[in-house]
Write a protein that holds these residues in place. Structure first.
Motif, PDB file in Angstrom:
ATOM      1  N   ILE A 155       0.854  -1.183   0.000  1.00 36.56           N
ATOM      2  CA  ILE A 155       0.000   0.000   0.000  1.00 36.56           C
ATOM      3  C   ILE A 155       0.893   1.237   0.000  1.00 36.56           C
ATOM      4  CG2 ILE A 155      -1.895   1.154   1.187  1.00 36.56           C
ATOM      5  CD1 ILE A 155      -2.503  -1.727   0.249  1.00 36.56           C
ATOM      6  N   TRP A 156       0.595   2.210  -0.870  1.00 37.14           N
ATOM      7  CA  TRP A 156       1.497   3.349  -0.965  1.00 37.14           C
ATOM      8  C   TRP A 156       0.762   4.614  -1.405  1.00 37.14           C
ATOM      9  CZ3 TRP A 156       3.318   5.139  -6.021  1.00 37.14           C
ATOM     10  CH2 TRP A 156       2.784   4.419  -7.090  1.00 37.14           C
ATOM     11  N   VAL A 157       1.405   5.729  -1.117  1.00 36.80           N
ATOM     12  CA  VAL A 157       0.911   7.044  -1.509  1.00 36.80           C
ATOM     13  C   VAL A 157       1.890   7.630  -2.519  1.00 36.80           C
ATOM     14  CG1 VAL A 157       0.322   9.384  -0.738  1.00 36.80           C
ATOM     15  CG2 VAL A 157      -0.149   7.410   0.759  1.00 36.80           C
ATOM     16  N   ALA A 158       1.396   8.046  -3.678  1.00 40.52           N
ATOM     17  CA  ALA A 158       2.238   8.653  -4.707  1.00 40.52           C
ATOM     18  C   ALA A 158       2.165  10.172  -4.575  1.00 40.52           C
ATOM     19  CB  ALA A 158       1.781   8.227  -6.092  1.00 40.52           C
ATOM     20  N   GLY A 291       0.406   5.634  16.966  1.00 39.94           N
ATOM     21  CA  GLY A 291       0.842   5.021  15.716  1.00 39.94           C
ATOM     22  C   GLY A 291       0.325   5.787  14.507  1.00 39.94           C
ATOM     23  N   ASN A 292      -0.924   6.216  14.578  1.00 39.86           N
ATOM     24  CA  ASN A 292      -1.484   7.003  13.478  1.00 39.86           C
ATOM     25  C   ASN A 292      -0.911   8.410  13.434  1.00 39.86           C
ATOM     26  OD1 ASN A 292      -3.237   5.789  11.619  1.00 39.86           O
ATOM     27  ND2 ASN A 292      -4.819   5.536  13.178  1.00 39.86           N
ATOM     28  N   ILE A 293      -0.612   8.967  14.600  1.00 37.90           N
ATOM     29  CA  ILE A 293      -0.021  10.312  14.621  1.00 37.90           C
ATOM     30  C   ILE A 293       1.339  10.310  13.938  1.00 37.90           C
ATOM     31  CG2 ILE A 293       0.930  12.116  16.120  1.00 37.90           C
ATOM     32  CD1 ILE A 293      -1.294  11.472  18.122  1.00 37.90           C
ATOM     33  N   ARG A 312       4.401  -0.524   2.477  1.00 39.09           N
ATOM     34  CA  ARG A 312       4.924  -1.853   2.235  1.00 39.09           C
ATOM     35  C   ARG A 312       3.853  -2.936   2.395  1.00 39.09           C
ATOM     36  NH1 ARG A 312       8.901  -4.206   3.846  1.00 39.09           N
ATOM     37  NH2 ARG A 312      10.040  -4.386   1.905  1.00 39.09           N
ATOM     38  N   LEU A 313       4.276  -4.133   2.801  1.00 39.88           N
ATOM     39  CA  LEU A 313       3.429  -5.312   2.653  1.00 39.88           C
ATOM     40  C   LEU A 313       2.258  -5.332   3.631  1.00 39.88           C
ATOM     41  CD1 LEU A 313       6.262  -7.961   2.290  1.00 39.88           C
ATOM     42  CD2 LEU A 313       5.089  -6.719   0.486  1.00 39.88           C
ATOM     43  N   GLY A 314       1.115  -5.794   3.116  1.00 41.54           N
ATOM     44  CA  GLY A 314      -0.063  -5.953   3.956  1.00 41.54           C
ATOM     45  C   GLY A 314      -1.091  -4.863   3.718  1.00 41.54           C
ATOM     46  N   ASP A 315      -2.352  -5.273   3.625  1.00 39.21           N
ATOM     47  CA  ASP A 315      -3.418  -4.291   3.380  1.00 39.21           C
ATOM     48  C   ASP A 315      -4.250  -4.067   4.637  1.00 39.21           C
ATOM     49  OD1 ASP A 315      -4.595  -6.769   3.470  1.00 39.21           O
ATOM     50  OD2 ASP A 315      -5.731  -6.550   1.615  1.00 39.21           O
ATOM     51  N   GLN A 316      -3.554  -3.908   5.769  1.00 34.25           N
ATOM     52  CA  GLN A 316      -4.242  -3.666   7.026  1.00 34.25           C
ATOM     53  C   GLN A 316      -5.037  -2.365   6.961  1.00 34.25           C
ATOM     54  OE1 GLN A 316      -1.006  -4.309   6.651  1.00 34.25           O
ATOM     55  NE2 GLN A 316      -0.287  -5.845   8.110  1.00 34.25           N
ATOM     56  N   SER A 317      -6.096  -2.325   7.749  1.00 36.25           N
ATOM     57  CA  SER A 317      -7.020  -1.189   7.679  1.00 36.25           C
ATOM     58  C   SER A 317      -6.343   0.128   8.019  1.00 36.25           C
ATOM     59  CB  SER A 317      -8.208  -1.430   8.618  1.00 36.25           C
ATOM     60  OG  SER A 317      -7.767  -1.604   9.957  1.00 36.25           O
ATOM     61  N   PHE A 318      -5.359   0.105   8.935  1.00 39.65           N
ATOM     62  CA  PHE A 318      -4.726   1.367   9.309  1.00 39.65           C
ATOM     63  C   PHE A 318      -3.960   1.982   8.136  1.00 39.65           C
ATOM     64  CE2 PHE A 318      -0.945  -1.223   9.869  1.00 39.65           C
ATOM     65  CZ  PHE A 318       0.086  -0.357   9.553  1.00 39.65           C
ATOM     66  N   LYS A 319      -3.519   1.151   7.186  1.00 44.02           N
ATOM     67  CA  LYS A 319      -2.838   1.675   5.999  1.00 44.02           C
ATOM     68  C   LYS A 319      -3.838   2.245   4.995  1.00 44.02           C
ATOM     69  CE  LYS A 319       0.921  -1.721   6.324  1.00 44.02           C
ATOM     70  NZ  LYS A 319       1.660  -2.793   5.641  1.00 44.02           N
ATOM     71  N   LEU A 320      -4.966   1.549   4.862  1.00 43.11           N
ATOM     72  CA  LEU A 320      -5.947   1.956   3.863  1.00 43.11           C
ATOM     73  C   LEU A 320      -6.614   3.280   4.218  1.00 43.11           C
ATOM     74  CD1 LEU A 320      -7.543  -1.538   3.173  1.00 43.11           C
ATOM     75  CD2 LEU A 320      -5.793  -0.347   1.853  1.00 43.11           C
ATOM     76  N   GLY A 375       4.359 -21.268   6.609  1.00 48.42           N
ATOM     77  CA  GLY A 375       4.660 -20.206   5.661  1.00 48.42           C
ATOM     78  C   GLY A 375       3.661 -19.085   5.606  1.00 48.42           C
ATOM     79  N   GLN A 376       2.715 -19.003   6.578  1.00 51.90           N
ATOM     80  CA  GLN A 376       1.766 -17.889   6.538  1.00 51.90           C
ATOM     81  C   GLN A 376       2.475 -16.600   6.868  1.00 51.90           C
ATOM     82  OE1 GLN A 376      -1.121 -17.918   9.612  1.00 51.90           O
ATOM     83  NE2 GLN A 376      -2.129 -16.051   8.940  1.00 51.90           N
ATOM     84  N   PRO A 377       2.377 -15.594   6.003  1.00 45.19           N
ATOM     85  CA  PRO A 377       2.992 -14.318   6.356  1.00 45.19           C
ATOM     86  C   PRO A 377       2.239 -13.669   7.502  1.00 45.19           C
ATOM     87  CG  PRO A 377       1.711 -14.108   4.348  1.00 45.19           C
ATOM     88  CD  PRO A 377       1.711 -15.565   4.713  1.00 45.19           C
ATOM     89  N   SER A 378       2.968 -13.091   8.451  1.00 45.56           N
ATOM     90  CA  SER A 378       2.342 -12.398   9.565  1.00 45.56           C
ATOM     91  C   SER A 378       2.612 -10.917   9.455  1.00 45.56           C
ATOM     92  CB  SER A 378       2.884 -12.919  10.905  1.00 45.56           C
ATOM     93  OG  SER A 378       4.269 -12.759  10.979  1.00 45.56           O
ATOM     94  N   SER A 379       1.669 -10.126   9.957  1.00 46.74           N
ATOM     95  CA  SER A 379       1.776  -8.678   9.848  1.00 46.74           C
ATOM     96  C   SER A 379       2.856  -8.153  10.780  1.00 46.74           C
ATOM     97  CB  SER A 379       0.442  -8.035  10.201  1.00 46.74           C
ATOM     98  OG  SER A 379       0.599  -6.658  10.348  1.00 46.74           O
ATOM     99  N   THR A 380       3.699  -7.273  10.257  1.00 52.84           N
ATOM    100  CA  THR A 380       4.705  -6.653  11.110  1.00 52.84           C
ATOM    101  C   THR A 380       4.656  -5.150  11.012  1.00 52.84           C
ATOM    102  OG1 THR A 380       6.341  -6.734   9.370  1.00 52.84           O
ATOM    103  CG2 THR A 380       6.275  -8.596  10.862  1.00 52.84           C
ATOM    104  N   ASP A 381       3.950  -4.598  10.038  1.00 54.80           N
ATOM    105  CA  ASP A 381       3.902  -3.156   9.878  1.00 54.80           C
ATOM    106  C   ASP A 381       2.612  -2.629  10.490  1.00 54.80           C
ATOM    107  OD1 ASP A 381       6.221  -3.231   8.402  1.00 54.80           O
ATOM    108  OD2 ASP A 381       5.151  -3.562   6.539  1.00 54.80           O
ATOM    109  N   ARG A 382       2.773  -1.675  11.378  1.00 58.03           N
ATOM    110  CA  ARG A 382       1.584  -1.073  11.974  1.00 58.03           C
ATOM    111  C   ARG A 382       1.759   0.427  11.941  1.00 58.03           C
ATOM    112  NH1 ARG A 382       1.562  -1.423  17.019  1.00 58.03           N
ATOM    113  NH2 ARG A 382       3.614  -2.244  17.315  1.00 58.03           N
TER     114      ARG A 382
END
Length: 382
Positions: A155-158, A291-293, A312-320, A375-382
């Protein structure tokens, strides 16, 4: 006229070191070069990660008319009788991408690099390869057996989507902005809130703080993450952040309350983007959304400097909440030699079991340690 290519093997530390200046020059000719494609990244990864693990250097590079035009640092090791080749790095979640000079000959150079890389391999592991990249397109044209063992989204911002910080800010939900302003005021009631970037001399302490709080966060949620627990990964981060880099740098961003750390991000900063490699916070302050601040502060820092911001990786709600753009990322295994069949079939079966299990909704009943082995990927970015 056909121009002959000079093939270079990177089989020793000397081979790696001697390419430093040429490699840096190539990186400067490649718009959008990632820090993980640079010579310094490969050098630190070899010294801190790969060599102590017993990996062997197996990289390749190309010169055309005396100029370095492509380089791919790789390592090799054996598993179940197969010789595995994979990118040289911390073996965490860095994007997979060989460095190839752009231009009319780019695709030909990439193909030549790929053919040289697989020459003495049985399986090539390509973790976290952006789907649609030149290398992923090349893979789909191959007749060799290939499968994707894991998929995710970045997930990214251009920054180019927004003429100013104000225009970007107005694109974020009004409700979210109002709530975050309220949380900021509540946090400020308890002291002086400050956002800043730390210097290299403070890297060791901050890396330890980030990893400690990230591990606690994962532990309380019974989530598994092998590489965050490794001491060599910590040493890799410290080595990168503690000295100047020829290209790009590490951004050590912190949010403090009366000088006390409440949130931090270990970010990669290059000429076009900021990558949020690891972000975490002190959960004692979670009611203030620290974290959001810090996300907002880092986004502002990046966009005001004309840089993209990659969650980066993961489409967690806090990124969206912050970003609308997505890119697909996949990890590929490519069978390149007959001795790789047993391991290739094993990896394929393991991936199929994982997919079936989660389609049936059983993933939440599987212990975290077993999830990691499957092999399940786990979330590390918050």
């Amino acid at each position: 006229m056909v121009i002959a290519l000079e093939y270079l093997s990177i089989r020793s530390a000397d081979d790696l070191m001697v390419l430093g200046d040429e490699w840096n020059a190539l990186a400067r000719r490649c718009p959008g070069c990632l820090l993980s494609q640079t010579h310094r990244w490969a050098e630190v990864a070899w010294q801190v990660i790969a060599r102590p693990r017993g990996r062997k250097l197996a990289g390749v590079a190309l010169r055309s008319e005396g100029r370095l035009v492509a380089v791919w640092p790789l390592v090799a090791y054996r598993e179940l009788g197969a010789r595995i080749v994979r990118p040289l790095g911390p073996e965490a979640t860095e994007y997979c991408a060989p460095l190839v000079e752009p231009g009319a000959d780019h695709d030909a150079w990439l193909l030549a690099l790929w053919q040289a890389a697989i020459r003495h391999s049985d399986i090539v592991m390509l973790p976290y390869l952006p789907v649609g990249s030149a290398l992923s397109v090349l893979l789909h044209r191959q007749t060799r057996p290939v499968f994707a063992s894991a998929t995710s989204q970045a997930i990214w911002v251009a920054h180019g989507d927004y003429p100013s910080w104000k225009s970007y800010e107005s694109s974020v939900s009004a409700q979210h902005r109002a709530e975050l302003r309220r949380k900021r005021r509540r946090l400020a009631d308890h002291g002086c809130v400050s956002f800043s970037e730390l210097g290299m001399d403070q890297a060791v302490g901050l890396v330890d703080w980030i990893l400690d709080h990230k591990r606690r966060w994962l532990g309380r949620r019974k989530l598994a993450n092998a590489w965050l627990q490794r001491s060599d990964y910590r040493d890799f981060l410290v080595a990168l952040a503690s000295s100047p880099l020829p290209l790009g740098r590490i951004g050590l961003f912190v949010l403090t309350l009366d000088g006390v750390l409440v949130a931090a991000q270990f970010n990669i900063v290059d000429g076009t983007r900021v990558e949020s490699l690891i972000a975490t916070y002190d959960e004692r302050y979670s009611r203030f959304s620290v974290g959001n601040i810090i996300n907002e502060e880092c986004l502002r820092w990046a966009l005001e400097r004309g840089l993209d911001y990659d969650f980066r990786l993961g489409d967690q709600s806090f990124k969206l909440v912050w970003a609308r753009r997505r890119r697909d990322i996949a990890s590929f295994q490519v069978l390149t030699g007959a001795c790789g069949w047993p391991l290739f079939l094993f990896l394929h079966a393991k991936a199929a079991v994982k997919r079936a299990r989660f389609k049936l909704g059983l993933g939440r009943f599987v212990p975290a340690r077993l999830r990691a082995r499957l092999g399940q990927p786990s979330s590390t970015d918050r």
